[in-house]
Design an enzyme around this catalytic site. Structure first.
Site, PDB file in Angstrom:
ATOM      1  N   ASP A  22     -19.649  17.130 -18.448  1.00 24.34           N
ATOM      2  CA  ASP A  22     -20.199  15.838 -18.843  1.00 24.34           C
ATOM      3  C   ASP A  22     -19.134  14.757 -18.694  1.00 24.34           C
ATOM      4  OD1 ASP A  22     -22.529  14.395 -20.358  1.00 24.34           O
ATOM      5  OD2 ASP A  22     -20.680  13.774 -21.357  1.00 24.34           O
ATOM      6  N   LYS A  71     -22.238   8.999 -16.030  1.00 22.99           N
ATOM      7  CA  LYS A  71     -22.985   7.895 -16.638  1.00 22.99           C
ATOM      8  C   LYS A  71     -22.518   6.559 -16.082  1.00 22.99           C
ATOM      9  CE  LYS A  71     -22.527  10.551 -20.911  1.00 22.99           C
ATOM     10  NZ  LYS A  71     -21.283  11.245 -20.506  1.00 22.99           N
TER      11      LYS A  71
END
Length: 322
Positions: free
Chosen positions: A66, A96
């Site tokens: 992540d 992200k």
């Protein structure tokens, strides 16, 4: 069928194309490169320690990584992946976008892919909704502008998915009202909402809470900060039940904390600089036991006796538990 796939099996009730997550049981534990590995100072210089920590996680089988552009360490992850020489098909990479002012999703994604050294990411998230403005503003024009900004940015995310450079798209730190705004115009709904989640922040409200709403809409919850109750929010009311359950299963309170997330269908994002600890969590560790429904609820009940938010405190009132 994995636990997450079972969780999403109700998705056919939702009037959008399915974005199916195909995470194995181990992939429900993700190795996070967030605040603990946040790069400060000269972001153009590679941080060898972050590369080594990532390699340690990969050696222990943490293939779900992540990342985020704001962490400043996508390049380090890319170097670690090149050194590890693991087939891309075995990896599940999340990153992200910060939705920087004046910058398109296409540009942000291109930059992230270049740093990561991959042609695609498995999951791409809008890191937060707060850049868009106050969707809860008493001024209807301000609230409408915030909703419109989120919808326009989500359309860019959908275009990224259509391009094939992103397999699935989702959001992070979104509340119900942010998700509702996106869903009004979405072609693809968010597959994931990544949120701070632990016993002291369960996102309850008078209407049943964020997780219940997400489950209704077929959106998987990913938890960052799942160990908060045993780290920066300790001591607290869950300590006793964590210890009791840990003794029963011969595990650590941290493993109970992670299991508490998994047994609610929540993906847990965790991190450690200690390879031995990472190994312990998965051999068999967190994957070697399950909590009973009663144990899950006992932890939840004790957790509601305290409120603690570790991130985004400037966006919430002190007693806001959403």
């Amino acid at each position: 069928m994995s636990h997450l796939e079972r969780h999403r099996s109700k998705f056919h009730l939702f009037p959008y194309p399915i974005q199916r997550l195909t995470l194995s049981s181990l992939d429900q534990l993700s190795y996070g490169l967030g605040t603990a590995r946040f790069k400060r100072g000269n972001k153009d210089t590679l941080d060898e320690s972050t590369i080594e920590y990532t390699l340690a996680a990969l050696r222990q089988g943490y293939y779900h990584l992540d990342c985020a552009e704001v962490y400043g360490n996508e390049a380090e992850v890319g170097v670690a992946l090149s050194r590890a020489d693991i087939p891309r098909s075995k990896l599940y990479i999340t990153t992200k976008s910060s939705c920087n002012k004046g910058e398109s999703i296409d540009l942000a994604l291109t930059r992230s892919l270049s740093k990561l050294g991959t042609d695609y990411v498995d999951l791409y998230l809008i890191h937060s909704p707060f850049w868009a403005g106050d969707i809860n503003s008493p001024d209807p024009e301000v609230a409408a502008a915030a909703a419109r900004a989120l919808q326009e940015k989500w359309a860019e995310m959908e275009a990224a998915k259509d391009s094939g450079r992103v397999k699935s798209i989702g959001v992070s730190n979104f509340l119900k009202e942010h998700i509702e705004a996106v869903l009004k115009t979405a072609r693809y709904p968010p597959v994931v909402n990544q949120i701070e989640f632990h016993p002291y922040l369960q996102h309850h409200d008078a209407e049943g809470g964020l997780l219940g709403y997400m489950k209704e809409k077929g959106i998987v919850a990913e938890a960052y900060g799942p160990l908060t109750a045993v780290t920066k929010a300790a001591p607290g009311p869950v300590d006793e039940v964590y210890e009791k359950v840990a003794r029963k299963y011969g595990v650590t309170p941290a493993e109970v904390a992670l299991r508490w997330c998994l047994d609610q269908g929540v993906v847990a994002i965790t991190t450690s600089s200690k390879e031995e600890r990472l190994r312990g969590w998965v051999r068999p560790g967190v994957l070697g036991f399950e909590l009973t429904k009663e144990e899950v609820e006992d932890i939840a009940q004790k957790g509601r006796e305290k409120h603690f938010r570790g991130f985004w405190n400037n966006k919430f009132k002190e007693d806001d538990r959403r």
